[in-house]
Design an enzyme around this catalytic site. Structure first.
Site, PDB file in Angstrom:
ATOM      1  N   GLU A  34       0.836  -1.204   0.000  1.00 18.80           N
ATOM      2  CA  GLU A  34       0.000   0.000   0.000  1.00 18.80           C
ATOM      3  C   GLU A  34       0.869   1.252   0.000  1.00 18.80           C
ATOM      4  O   GLU A  34       0.567   2.240  -0.671  1.00 18.80           O
ATOM      5  CB  GLU A  34      -0.897   0.016   1.253  1.00 18.80           C
ATOM      6  N   ASP A  36       3.891   1.589  -1.197  1.00 16.21           N
ATOM      7  CA  ASP A  36       4.468   1.767  -2.534  1.00 16.21           C
ATOM      8  C   ASP A  36       3.451   2.324  -3.520  1.00 16.21           C
ATOM      9  O   ASP A  36       3.769   3.171  -4.353  1.00 16.21           O
ATOM     10  CB  ASP A  36       5.007   0.432  -3.074  1.00 16.21           C
ATOM     11  N   SER A  81      30.802  23.872  23.605  1.00 18.50           N
ATOM     12  CA  SER A  81      31.152  22.517  24.022  1.00 18.50           C
ATOM     13  C   SER A  81      30.877  22.402  25.511  1.00 18.50           C
ATOM     14  O   SER A  81      30.730  23.403  26.204  1.00 18.50           O
ATOM     15  CB  SER A  81      32.614  22.246  23.722  1.00 18.50           C
ATOM     16  N   GLU A 131      21.106  12.602  30.068  1.00 19.15           N
ATOM     17  CA  GLU A 131      20.923  12.046  28.722  1.00 19.15           C
ATOM     18  C   GLU A 131      22.155  11.230  28.347  1.00 19.15           C
ATOM     19  O   GLU A 131      23.242  11.515  28.833  1.00 19.15           O
ATOM     20  CB  GLU A 131      20.815  13.195  27.695  1.00 19.15           C
ATOM     21  N   LYS A 133      25.347  10.428  26.240  1.00 18.08           N
ATOM     22  CA  LYS A 133      26.197  11.280  25.399  1.00 18.08           C
ATOM     23  C   LYS A 133      26.490  10.507  24.118  1.00 18.08           C
ATOM     24  O   LYS A 133      27.315   9.606  24.090  1.00 18.08           O
ATOM     25  CB  LYS A 133      27.494  11.609  26.130  1.00 18.08           C
ATOM     26  N   ASP A 135      27.806   9.330  20.658  1.00  9.33           N
ATOM     27  CA  ASP A 135      29.098   9.497  20.011  1.00  9.33           C
ATOM     28  C   ASP A 135      28.888   9.648  18.511  1.00  9.33           C
ATOM     29  O   ASP A 135      29.186   8.760  17.728  1.00  9.33           O
ATOM     30  CB  ASP A 135      29.979   8.280  20.322  1.00  9.33           C
ATOM     31  N   TYR A 240      19.372  12.439  16.322  1.00  9.55           N
ATOM     32  CA  TYR A 240      18.786  12.511  17.661  1.00  9.55           C
ATOM     33  C   TYR A 240      18.862  13.952  18.150  1.00  9.55           C
ATOM     34  O   TYR A 240      19.946  14.535  18.189  1.00  9.55           O
ATOM     35  CB  TYR A 240      19.545  11.604  18.634  1.00  9.55           C
ATOM     36  N   LYS A 329      32.196  11.305  31.289  1.00  7.30           N
ATOM     37  CA  LYS A 329      32.698  10.209  30.451  1.00  7.30           C
ATOM     38  C   LYS A 329      32.865   8.923  31.261  1.00  7.30           C
ATOM     39  O   LYS A 329      33.423   8.952  32.350  1.00  7.30           O
ATOM     40  CB  LYS A 329      34.065  10.599  29.865  1.00  7.30           C
ATOM     41  N   CYS A 424      56.736 -17.100   5.112  1.00  6.93           N
ATOM     42  CA  CYS A 424      55.581 -16.279   4.779  1.00  6.93           C
ATOM     43  C   CYS A 424      54.329 -17.146   4.710  1.00  6.93           C
ATOM     44  O   CYS A 424      54.311 -18.146   3.997  1.00  6.93           O
ATOM     45  CB  CYS A 424      55.811 -15.589   3.438  1.00  6.93           C
ATOM     46  N   CYS A 427      53.244 -16.961   0.747  1.00  5.87           N
ATOM     47  CA  CYS A 427      54.010 -17.505  -0.374  1.00  5.87           C
ATOM     48  C   CYS A 427      55.077 -18.490   0.062  1.00  5.87           C
ATOM     49  O   CYS A 427      55.740 -19.101  -0.773  1.00  5.87           O
ATOM     50  CB  CYS A 427      54.638 -16.375  -1.196  1.00  5.87           C
ATOM     51  N   CYS A 448      58.026 -10.317   4.623  1.00  6.66           N
ATOM     52  CA  CYS A 448      58.301 -11.219   3.517  1.00  6.66           C
ATOM     53  C   CYS A 448      58.973 -10.393   2.426  1.00  6.66           C
ATOM     54  O   CYS A 448      58.400  -9.416   1.956  1.00  6.66           O
ATOM     55  CB  CYS A 448      57.000 -11.831   2.996  1.00  6.66           C
ATOM     56  N   CYS A 454      54.766 -12.492  -4.030  1.00  6.25           N
ATOM     57  CA  CYS A 454      53.922 -12.833  -2.880  1.00  6.25           C
ATOM     58  C   CYS A 454      52.527 -12.270  -3.143  1.00  6.25           C
ATOM     59  O   CYS A 454      52.347 -11.058  -3.209  1.00  6.25           O
ATOM     60  CB  CYS A 454      54.543 -12.217  -1.634  1.00  6.25           C
TER      61      CYS A 454
HETATM   62 ZN   LIG Z   1      55.188 -13.725   1.010  1.00  3.17          ZN
END
Ligand SMILES: [Zn+2]
Length: 691
Positions: A34, A36, A81, A131, A133, A135, A240, A329, A424, A427, A448, A454
Site C-alpha cells: 500500500e 508503494d 562545548s 541524557e 552522550k 558518540d 537525535y 565520560k 611467509c 608464499c 616477507c 607474494c
Molecule cells: Zn610472502
C-alpha cells in the site's frame, strides 16, 4: 480524485506520517504494498505538476542534487562545548562519582559548583536531565515556519559546513515539524549510524568486494560530508535531537523541551531522564552505562543538564561552555573473550602482522571477531600470548579493537605460546626480521621480502595503486585485483597498462562482461593523466602520505628529479623530515622501484606536475642551462623557470641574464664568466624561484 493538488498534499502528509511511524516508533499501519502504491501515485502526480512538488515530499529522498563543494554554515547562536567530568577508577562508590558531586557542590579549594554560584537562589533540590552522550556528529538544523531549510556541522562552534543536501536523506529527520512555532528555529543534536545498520552495510560492502568502514563515528562524518547525496541516501544514518539554538517559544525547562521535540516529530533518546538531586542523577548515569552494550548506537558517557531554564540563565557560561551542563565520560569498558587463533596477515609492504581471532563477542553493539595484536613484541613480550588464552579487549568504537591483556588464569602455563612463523604464510618465502633494536623492540618488524612474487603483497600494491586517493582507477576493486593476480595478468602496477592489449584475457575472467571490461580499461587509461602527487602516493613510498606527496610534487615538479634526489636534497623540501627523506631515498634507490617508475612512464603515465605558482616573477629574464644539476633533470628545471615566466635560451650571449650550471658544465660556463653573466647553481636557481 477531482482535485489533484489536494490529493498530492494528502499523499505527502500521509506518507510522511507513515515514515515517522516506521522510523521512530518502529510500527507500520499500512503494508509495504500500500505504501508503494501511494508513493507511486504521488510520483505520478508530481511528474504532472513539477512546480507544485513540496519541499518535504518523501519522493525527494532520491535524486538529490550534488553540491560542488561544502559551503560555510554560520551558527546564529554559537554551538558550545561541554565541560568534561570523568568516571574515576576509584575504590569507593563516592569517589567514582566525584566529578558529578563537584559539579553541583564545588570543591573547597576551587571556585565552581553550581550551588555556590547560585547562592541563595539555589533550590533545596536541584532538578537535572540526564541524557546519554551520543558518540556522533554534532549538527544544527534550521527550520523556517516548521519546514527544514538548512543544516550544518558544528565546526568550530561559530561556523561549520553546510550539509543540508545530505541531511535531507536522513529518514528520521523531520522535514516538516508538527505544530512547531512559526518563524526561525534551530534544533541541535547528533547524527550517527545505528550499529545494526552499520554492520549490515559493512557486510554488503564486503560482499561487493569493498573495504569495511572501521568506525561508525568516522564513517558518519565521512557520509555527511559527501558532496553527492545519493551516497548518503543509502546509509543508515539517524538524527537525535538534544537541544535548541534559536527558539522563539522556548519552554521553561529542558525536560519540556525534549517533550516538545518528540511532539514535533524528532527522535529523542528514550534513555533521557529527569532527576531530582544527585542520588537520582548518579543512578541514571549508571543505568545508561548498564544499557550501553545493547544500545543501537554508540555512546561514550552521559550528559547532565540543569533542568530549569531560569537557573540555566542565572548560571550562564564560562569561556565557551555552559556552567549548567557537563559531559560525564565513562571508563572505557572492557570485555573478555577466548582466543581461537592468530592469523598472520601479509600487508602491502610485506610486513607480517598478527591478528587475534576471537570467539565472537558483542562490543558496543558490534560483533567483534578479530583484534589487533600490533607486532611480535606486543604479542610475545607484552601479552605473552598462549593458544586458547582468555583475552581482554576494550569496548572501543572501532570495529577492529586491540587485545590489551591476556587473563592470568589457572593452568595457563601449560598452554602453548603463540610464536611467529618463520616462513611467509602466503608464499612460503623465508621471513626476514628488521635489525633488533634493544631500545625500541616494538619497532622490530617481520616481513616477507618476496615483493613481486607474494600474492598478498602484489594484491596490496595493486589495490593501493588503484585506490581513490592514488590513481583512482574506476572499476578496479578488491575482487578484480585478486582475479588479475590469480590469472597472472598483473604482477606489478605497471602491468595494468598492458591490459588494453590483452582484452581477450581480461574478458576471460570470471563474471567479466564486455561493459565492465571496457569500464576497467577506460579507468586504467584515464589514470595515466593523474597528477604527480597522486602517482607518488600510488607508488607506495614508505612514510609518504597525501601531504608529503604534495610537498614533493610542488617542490620537484618532476618524477625523475625525485627519483634521483639524494637525502640532503629531499631533506631540503619544506615539511619533510630527515627520516622521511631517508625512507624516500631508500625506496627510489631500490632498482626494482626505479624500474617500476620507468615501466609506468613507458606505459604512458604522465606524472603531471602541479600547476606553476602564478608569480611569473622571472618574466623577461633569459636563462641558459648547462651541466648536470644535483636533483633536477635539465627538463624539469627548464619547466620550472618557464613556468615562472623565464625564457630559456640555448646559447650564452650578452642578453643572457643567468646561467644555471651544474656538474661538468663546459664552454657555456666559460662564456658566461667571460661576458660577466651571473652564474647560479641549483640552489641559487631555486632561491630565485622563491624556495
Ligand atoms: Zn610472502
Amino acid at each position: 480524485m477531482s482535485d489533484p493538488i489536494a490529493r498530492m498534499n494528502t499523499l505527502v502528509d500521509e506518507l510522511l506520517r507513515h515514515n515517522r511511524l516506521y522510523h521512530q516508533e518502529n510500527r507500520a499501519e499500512i503494508s509495504d504494498l500500500e505504501y508503494d502504491a501511494r508513493f507511486r501515485e504521488l510520483e505520478a502526480l508530481e511528474a504532472r505538476f513539477p512546480l507544485l512538488v513540496r519541499a518535504d515530499s518523501p519522493t525527494r529522498k532520491v535524486g538529490f542534487t550534488a553540491v560542488a563543494e561544502l559551503t560555510p554554515f554560520t551558527h546564529e547562536i554559537p554551538m558550545l562545548s561541554l565541560a568534561n567530568g570523568y568516571h574515576k577508577a576509584a575504590p569507593t562508590w563516592g569517589d567514582a562519582w566525584e566529578d558529578i558531586v563537584e559539579f553541583e557542590r564545588g570543591k573547597s579549594d576551587r571556585p565552581g559548583g553550581i550551588r555556590r554560584i547560585l547562592g541563595d537562589a539555589a533550590p533545596a533540590v536541584i532538578a537535572y536531565v540526564v541524557e546519554p552522550k551520543l558518540d556522533g556528529l554534532a549538527m544544527e538544523l534550521v527550520y523556517q515556519d516548521g519546514v527544514f531549510v538548512a543544516g550544518g556541522t558544528r565546526g568550530d562552534g561559530q561556523v561549520g559546513e553546510d550539509v543540508t543536501h545530505n541531511l535531507r536523506t536522513i529518514a528520521n529527520l523531520p522535514k516538516r515539524l508538527v505544530g512547531a512555532p512559526r518563524g526561525r528555529l534551530s534544533v541541535r543534536g547528533e547524527v550517527l549510524f545505528d550499529l545494526a545498520g552499520f554492520e549490515r552495510m559493512n557486510q554488503e560492502r564486503e560482499a561487493r568486494g569493498e573495504r569495511r568502514f572501521e568506525n561508525p563515528r568516522n564513517s558518519a562524518a565521512g557520509t555527511i560530508r559527501q558532496l553527492d547525496p545519493a551516497q548518503a541516501a543509502g546509509r543508515p544514518l539517524h538524527f537525535y535531537a538534544h537541544s535548541a539554538g534559536l527558539h522563539p517559544d522556548a519552554p521553561a525547562s529542558h525536560w519540556e523541551l525534549l517533550a516538545q521535540f518528540r511532539a514535533w516529530g524528532f527522535t529523542v533518546s528514550p534513555l533521557c531522564r529527569r532527576c531530582e538531586g544527585l542520588a537520582e542523577v548518579i543512578a541514571a548515569v549508571q543505568d545508561i552505562e548498564r544499557a550501553r552494550a545493547e544500545l543501537p548506537y554508540e555512546i561514550d558517557g552521559a550528559v547532565l543538564k540543569v533542568d530549569d531554564v531560569g537557573l540555566q540563565d542565572t548560571l550562564g557560561f564560562v569561556t565557551r561552555s555552559p556552567r549548567w551542563a557537563m559531559a560525564f565520560k565513562y571508563l572505557p569498558a572492557q570485555v573478555q573473550t577466548r582466543l581461537e587463533g592468530v592469523l598472520f596477515s601479509v600487508g602491502r609492504t610485506g610486513q607480517v602482522t598478527p591478528v587475534a581471532q576471537l570467539q565472537p563477542v558483542r562490543v558496543g553493539g558490534v560483533t567483534v571477531r578479530n583484534a589487533s595484536l600490533h607486532n611480535e613484541h606486543q604479542m610475545q613480550r607484552v601479552l605473552g600470548l598462549r593458544h586458547g588464552d582468555s583475552v581482554v579487549i576494550p569496548r572501543a568504537g572501532d570495529v577492529i579493537p586491540e587485545v590489551v591483556a591476556a587473563v592470568d588464569e589457572p593452568g595457563r602455563e601449560a598452554r602453548e605460546p603463540v610464536v611467529y612463523p618463520t616462513a611467509c604464510p602466503d608464499c612460503g618465502h623465508p621471513l626476514v626480521r628488521s635489525l633488533a633494536d634493544e631500545a625500541r623492540p616494538e619497532m622490530v618488524h617481520v616481513a616477507c621480502p618476496n615483493s613481486f612474487g607474494c600474492p598478498s603483497q602484489v594484491e596490496g600494491a595493486l589495490r593501493h595503486f588503484a585506490s581513490r586517493l592514488a590513481m583512482d582507477i574506476e572499476g578496479l576493486g578488491e575482487k578484480l585485483v585478486a582475479q588479475l593476480v590469480a590469472a597472472g595478468l598483473a604482477k606489478r602496477p605497471s602491468d595494468l597498462y598492458a591490459l588494453a592489449g590483452r582484452r581477450e584475457a581480461v574478458l576471460g575472467l570470471e563474471r567479466m562482461g564486455e561493459a565492465s571490461a571496457q569500464n576497467l580499461l577506460d579507468g586504467i587509461e584515464a589514470s595515466k593523466a593523474r597528477p604527480l602527487e597522486r602517482c607518488l602516493l600510488a607508488l607506495g613510498v614508505p612514510m609518504v602520505g597525501e601531504s608529503t606527496a604534495k610537498d614533493l610534487a610542488r617542490y620537484f615538479r618532476d618524477i625523475d628529479a625525485i627519483v634521483l634526489a639524494d637525502v640532503p636534497a629531499l631533506d631540503a623540501v619544506p615539511g619533510i623530515a630527515e627520516t622521511t627523506a631517508t625512507a624516500i631515498h631508500g625506496f627510489f634507490a631500490d632498482p626494482g622501484n626505479r624500474d617500476e617508475v620507468a615501466r609506468l612512464k613507458a606505459a604512458g603515465v604522465q606524472f603531471v606536475p602541479p600547476p606553476a605558482p602564478a608569480s611569473g616573477g622571472l618574466s623577461g629574464k633569459t636563462f641558459v642551462l648547462t651541466g648536470t644539476l644535483p636533483s633536477y633533470s635539465r627538463e624539469a628545471m627548464k619547466a620550472r623557470l618557464e613556468a615562472a615566466g623565464g625564457k630559456i635560451s640555448g646559447s650564452v650571449s650578452r642578453k643572457t641574464d643567468y646561467v644555471v650550471a651544474g656538474a661538468d658544465a663546459g664552454s657555456k660556463l666559460d662564456k658566461a664568466r667571460e661576458l660577466g653573466v651571473a652564474v647560479l647553481d641549483e640552489a641559487g636557481a631555486l632561491a630565485l624561484l622563491g624556495e
